[in-house]
Write a protein that holds these residues in place. Sequence first.
Motif, PDB file in Angstrom:
ATOM      1  N   GLY A   1       0.577  -1.089   0.054  1.00 16.68           N
ATOM      2  CA  GLY A   1      -0.058   0.033   0.065  1.00 16.68           C
ATOM      3  C   GLY A   1       0.491   1.226  -0.507  1.00 16.68           C
ATOM      4  O   GLY A   1       0.594   2.351  -0.089  1.00 16.68           O
ATOM      5  N   TYR A   2       2.433   1.032  -0.123  1.00 15.09           N
ATOM      6  CA  TYR A   2       2.819   2.242   0.177  1.00 15.09           C
ATOM      7  C   TYR A   2       3.229   3.713  -0.723  1.00 15.09           C
ATOM      8  O   TYR A   2       2.336   4.188  -0.641  1.00 15.09           O
ATOM      9  CB  TYR A   2       4.950   1.718  -0.272  1.00 15.09           C
ATOM     10  CG  TYR A   2       5.471   2.905   0.433  1.00 15.09           C
ATOM     11  CD1 TYR A   2       5.740   3.613   1.401  1.00 15.09           C
ATOM     12  CD2 TYR A   2       6.133   3.682  -1.404  1.00 15.09           C
ATOM     13  CE1 TYR A   2       6.431   5.157   1.261  1.00 15.09           C
ATOM     14  CE2 TYR A   2       6.872   4.322  -0.425  1.00 15.09           C
ATOM     15  CZ  TYR A   2       6.970   5.109  -0.106  1.00 15.09           C
ATOM     16  OH  TYR A   2       7.880   6.070   0.536  1.00 15.09           O
ATOM     17  N   ALA A   3       3.072   3.117  -1.816  1.00 16.14           N
ATOM     18  CA  ALA A   3       3.039   3.857  -3.089  1.00 16.14           C
ATOM     19  C   ALA A   3       1.644   4.464  -3.698  1.00 16.14           C
ATOM     20  O   ALA A   3       1.278   5.440  -3.138  1.00 16.14           O
ATOM     21  CB  ALA A   3       2.512   2.728  -5.096  1.00 16.14           C
ATOM     22  N   ALA A   4      -0.010   3.863  -2.682  1.00 11.37           N
ATOM     23  CA  ALA A   4      -0.902   4.626  -2.646  1.00 11.37           C
ATOM     24  C   ALA A   4      -0.470   5.215  -1.522  1.00 11.37           C
ATOM     25  O   ALA A   4      -1.963   6.755  -1.544  1.00 11.37           O
ATOM     26  CB  ALA A   4      -1.759   3.815  -2.561  1.00 11.37           C
ATOM     27  N   ALA A   5      -0.564   5.077  -0.703  1.00 11.23           N
ATOM     28  CA  ALA A   5       0.096   6.263   0.604  1.00 11.23           C
ATOM     29  C   ALA A   5       0.589   7.222   0.721  1.00 11.23           C
ATOM     30  O   ALA A   5      -0.195   8.579   0.674  1.00 11.23           O
ATOM     31  CB  ALA A   5       0.363   5.369   1.956  1.00 11.23           C
ATOM     32  N   VAL A   6       1.510   7.174   0.014  1.00 13.06           N
ATOM     33  CA  VAL A   6       3.082   8.297  -0.518  1.00 13.06           C
ATOM     34  C   VAL A   6       1.969   9.168  -1.009  1.00 13.06           C
ATOM     35  O   VAL A   6       2.182  10.905  -0.922  1.00 13.06           O
ATOM     36  CB  VAL A   6       3.564   8.453  -0.813  1.00 13.06           C
ATOM     37  CG1 VAL A   6       4.861   7.387   0.077  1.00 13.06           C
ATOM     38  CG2 VAL A   6       3.625   7.260  -1.648  1.00 13.06           C
ATOM     39  N   ARG A   7       1.047   8.848  -2.079  1.00  8.99           N
ATOM     40  CA  ARG A   7       0.101   9.736  -3.170  1.00  8.99           C
ATOM     41  C   ARG A   7      -0.924  10.489  -2.769  1.00  8.99           C
ATOM     42  O   ARG A   7      -0.847  11.874  -2.571  1.00  8.99           O
ATOM     43  CB  ARG A   7      -0.199   8.770  -4.252  1.00  8.99           C
ATOM     44  CG  ARG A   7      -0.663   9.501  -5.284  1.00  8.99           C
ATOM     45  CD  ARG A   7      -1.511   8.955  -6.769  1.00  8.99           C
ATOM     46  NE  ARG A   7      -0.488   7.499  -6.733  1.00  8.99           N
ATOM     47  CZ  ARG A   7      -1.034   6.166  -6.887  1.00  8.99           C
ATOM     48  NH1 ARG A   7      -2.521   5.732  -7.015  1.00  8.99           N
ATOM     49  NH2 ARG A   7      -0.250   5.057  -6.732  1.00  8.99           N
ATOM     50  N   ARG A   8      -1.517   9.460  -1.655  1.00  6.77           N
ATOM     51  CA  ARG A   8      -2.233  10.662  -0.889  1.00  6.77           C
ATOM     52  C   ARG A   8      -1.642  11.643  -0.042  1.00  6.77           C
ATOM     53  O   ARG A   8      -2.837  12.557   0.499  1.00  6.77           O
ATOM     54  CB  ARG A   8      -3.106   9.294   0.343  1.00  6.77           C
ATOM     55  CG  ARG A   8      -4.608   9.025  -0.596  1.00  6.77           C
ATOM     56  CD  ARG A   8      -5.342   8.648   0.912  1.00  6.77           C
ATOM     57  NE  ARG A   8      -4.744   6.922   1.389  1.00  6.77           N
ATOM     58  CZ  ARG A   8      -4.353   5.924   1.083  1.00  6.77           C
ATOM     59  NH1 ARG A   8      -4.442   5.216   0.144  1.00  6.77           N
ATOM     60  NH2 ARG A   8      -3.933   5.084   2.113  1.00  6.77           N
ATOM     61  N   GLY A   9      -0.658  10.951   0.747  1.00  9.14           N
ATOM     62  CA  GLY A   9       0.278  12.430   1.404  1.00  9.14           C
ATOM     63  C   GLY A   9       0.755  13.181   0.396  1.00  9.14           C
ATOM     64  O   GLY A   9       1.252  14.276   0.575  1.00  9.14           O
ATOM     65  N   HIS A  10       0.433  13.924  -0.629  1.00 11.08           N
ATOM     66  CA  HIS A  10       0.331  14.477  -1.396  1.00 11.08           C
ATOM     67  C   HIS A  10       2.283  14.591  -2.480  1.00 11.08           C
ATOM     68  O   HIS A  10       2.457  15.400  -2.573  1.00 11.08           O
ATOM     69  CB  HIS A  10       0.410  15.689  -1.614  1.00 11.08           C
ATOM     70  CG  HIS A  10      -1.214  15.929  -1.172  1.00 11.08           C
ATOM     71  ND1 HIS A  10      -1.702  15.784  -1.888  1.00 11.08           N
ATOM     72  CD2 HIS A  10      -1.758  16.229   0.182  1.00 11.08           C
ATOM     73  CE1 HIS A  10      -3.410  16.121  -1.541  1.00 11.08           C
ATOM     74  NE2 HIS A  10      -3.199  15.901   0.263  1.00 11.08           N
TER      75      HIS A  10
END
Lengths: 291, 701
Positions: free
Chosen positions: B213-222
Amino acid sequence: MTFQEMILALHRYWSARGCVLEEPFDVEVGAGTLHPATFLRALGPEPWRVAYVQPSRRPADGRYGENPSRFFKHYQYQVILKPAPDDVQDLYLHSLERLGLVLRHHDIRFLEDDWEAPTLGAWGVGWQVFLDGTEITQFTYFQQMGGLDLDLISVELTYGLERLAMFLQRKARAFDIAWTHGVTYGELRRDDERQQSAYGFEHGDPDRLRLLFDTYEAEARRLLEIPLVLPAYEAVLKCSHLFNLLDARGAVGVTQRVELMGRTRALARACAAEYLRGRREADARAGVAHA
Amino acid sequence: MRAPGSRMPRAGARLLLEIGCEELPPASVAPALAQLARDAAAALRAARLEGGEPQTTGTVRRLVLMVNGLPLRQADRVSVVRGPAARVAFDPSGAPSAAALGFARAQGVAVDALQVREIDGGRYVVAEVRERGRPASQVLAEVLPRVVAGLAFPKTMRWQADGFRFGRPIRWVVAMLDRRVLPLAIAGVRAGRATRGHRFLRPAAVTLSDASGYAAAVRRGHVVLDPEARRARIATAATALARRLRGVPVIDADLLEELVWSTEHPTPLLGAFDRALAEALPREVVLVTLQHHQKSFGITDASGRVLPGFIAVRDGGTAHLDTVRTGHEWVVRARLEDARFFLDDDRRRGFEARAGELARLAHAAGLGSMADHVRRLEALCAWLAETAGLGTDERGVLARAAALCKVDLVTALVRELPELQGTVGRIYALEAGEPVEVASAIEQHYWPRAAGAALPERRPAGMLGVADRALLLVGALLAGLEPSGSQDPYGLRRAASGIAAILQVHGGRVGLRDLFAAAAARYDAAPDARARAVGAAVEVTLQRLRAALLEQGVGYDTADAVFAAGGDVVADLVARARALQAVRGDAAMPRLVTAFARASRILGQGQPAGGVDPALFDADAERALHDAREAAEAEVARAARAGRYDEALAALVRLADPIDRFFDEVLVMGPEPRVRANRLALLEAVTRTFLHVADLGKLAG
């Protein structure tokens, strides 16, 4: 926010975080780093937190009060946190909020900038902090001081108060900054800028300045022999300032420049070593362990 | 190693390692990520944990390693351990002895499992020991901290008492294998499952339940994790914004790279300044002020004229962009106003009139003042003009440019914008009424500004650049300041590279030894110290030339062969190397190389006569080689004088047949001493002819 309200806000903020609020050092210096509360206290294993304003003199930067952002003397707000806390960047950013900035509304950048002061045998790594394109702070992790590896790493925050005030007050010229309500920075500072620039560039007497340099150098050496490191260090600061005056006057030839800087550096290193030796002896008597 | 994606997604575990840092030096991030991928691959292989190819990515605040398809356990390891000799291990009845029992016990195997094998000519008892693979999470927790600690940075720092060194402080670590956190710590920071978003757009921690889930999480973190995506965001928006002013952005490649690696969420914005400033200031002054001091791109119209706008890059979103724009515009205006102030100040003081101030400016490395340097420069340029055969007009330009080329160093504009040294000199020289040729030579004597960058266009600028660098190089060497390892604080290697590059094009027949001797003569030094410095300067310049040739695709042995044959005229060495490289694939080359080696070997076995005497020939092959050699010598010498080394090599290739025939038919080391010495003399003459071009003995088969 006026100039003095900024200083008060920073004082309150850093005081609440355990800093001693020191006063400016009463010998001429080119930067807040030269204050013994930084240069000497960064040495050795004792934790230390301090904040102070340091008027800093750079004779060659004088512009007779005519340039909007260059001065013979400017004001640095200096913070030393030793050892550097893990959340030091956040601590620093919160201090900006105390100056009324909403961080999300701006562009705040930590741009790589390593710091070095060869005459102090000192260097560190860190950043210049930029606020919407204006450099407002030098942020440094000291690595060496007086040619000595540091036991504990200090972080040094140097806020450029004029730049910050110009930004916060949206003034294009520092002399228009409101120092307090109804009093401008220019009213307080312009005469000094004009006269000190005239002294530095036109009326300094090179022979006399050299004589003073030699005198303070000899005094520093004599005091180091005793040893009285703190008075010796003040004499070294005098040498450093006299060198800057000679340099601004255009009275330092190329080879002489290297030579005078070398003499100042040797004394600064000797003070650092002697200070540390004295502290260690005192700590040994008190039973404190050194790394 | 398997290609990524060759496994089914569920076939293995997914590793995520994120090293969260305070802002790293932008130029250090990409190399650190490349090393992280390389070192992780090697470490995983060594730890018997092979999965997909390790992938890395990151930003100024995070180094990220991801590996798919990892096994949950190390592969088992089977090793064969040698025990006692077979005759000691078993009694005659075949029953195990105490020695065998002890060995089996020590190795943790049943005594029945012992085998007898022939090893080194003896028979020994061996045990096959199976070491069970350990859980991947345990092994990774040991391996990964070592990999991270081994990452190299151009400059490292300490930030805490444990003395750990890294590019900048490490503040958080995420290390997960699928859903599990790996039990590890790096620089005293315990790994967890909490990553962070953009510093200002998403300050709170973001907790991961699974490594995937890392890539999606940092994307949500802008955070725009992929450097190419950041580059595209910047470049695309910059072009679109510039179009609003009917212009194009001046995208400096280094600045773009720096912005890619100093932001996590780059958002370009368009700012404006007064048209009057754009018109009052030289183009370079505006562009350099924007690029170097404001990290912004300038904008020009189709004709290259500067437009009164710029593109700054915010690390953040579009909210409150106007506030940010106002701040940038404000400081850009102040900066440009400053530049105008300095420009006016400089103009008031005049240009040539300020040459006297050079006495107060230090040249590098304790070589006295800039005024001293200019005096040396004028003398060395006069020598170069003579030696390189410059025409009268060129000499005039060179002499004038030498006198003026450093004056801009004392101007306020160059003190403010040191990147513009030379360029400011050109601008002020033109304003002072100097001829265009002189002004360009002032600017271009600093060229090439980087390896592979444009060279001075004309000979006066080239000679000035060579003289400037030769004086620095020799002067520093006289002062005992050799570059060592990666340390080259005075840029001596860069100076040597510049000399080699310029002489290649503009140097004519100027030899390096003569050049450096003429430079050394400008310094006060003992003759033997001068000779040493000259030797060292020639050596470092030839090394840089060799490196440049290798980069252009010349083989290392081709370069060695050419350099071993001697010579110090750069253009000549380069022409020889290129010509030899061009014929390396020629069918006759292996024969020539063999023949050259054979001739050299035989020459070592006897004393050749002083010269070749045709009267002593008694075989046709001898005569044929002699005639062919004389023809080739004339041809090679003529071609070499003309710098036509392709023709010289063609002449040498024609020697292959007569040489082969000579060795087939003639016994060199015959019984008759005079005939033998004469044949050796012939072979020596043949090798001399080759040495006009190269020492073929240095060529690899």
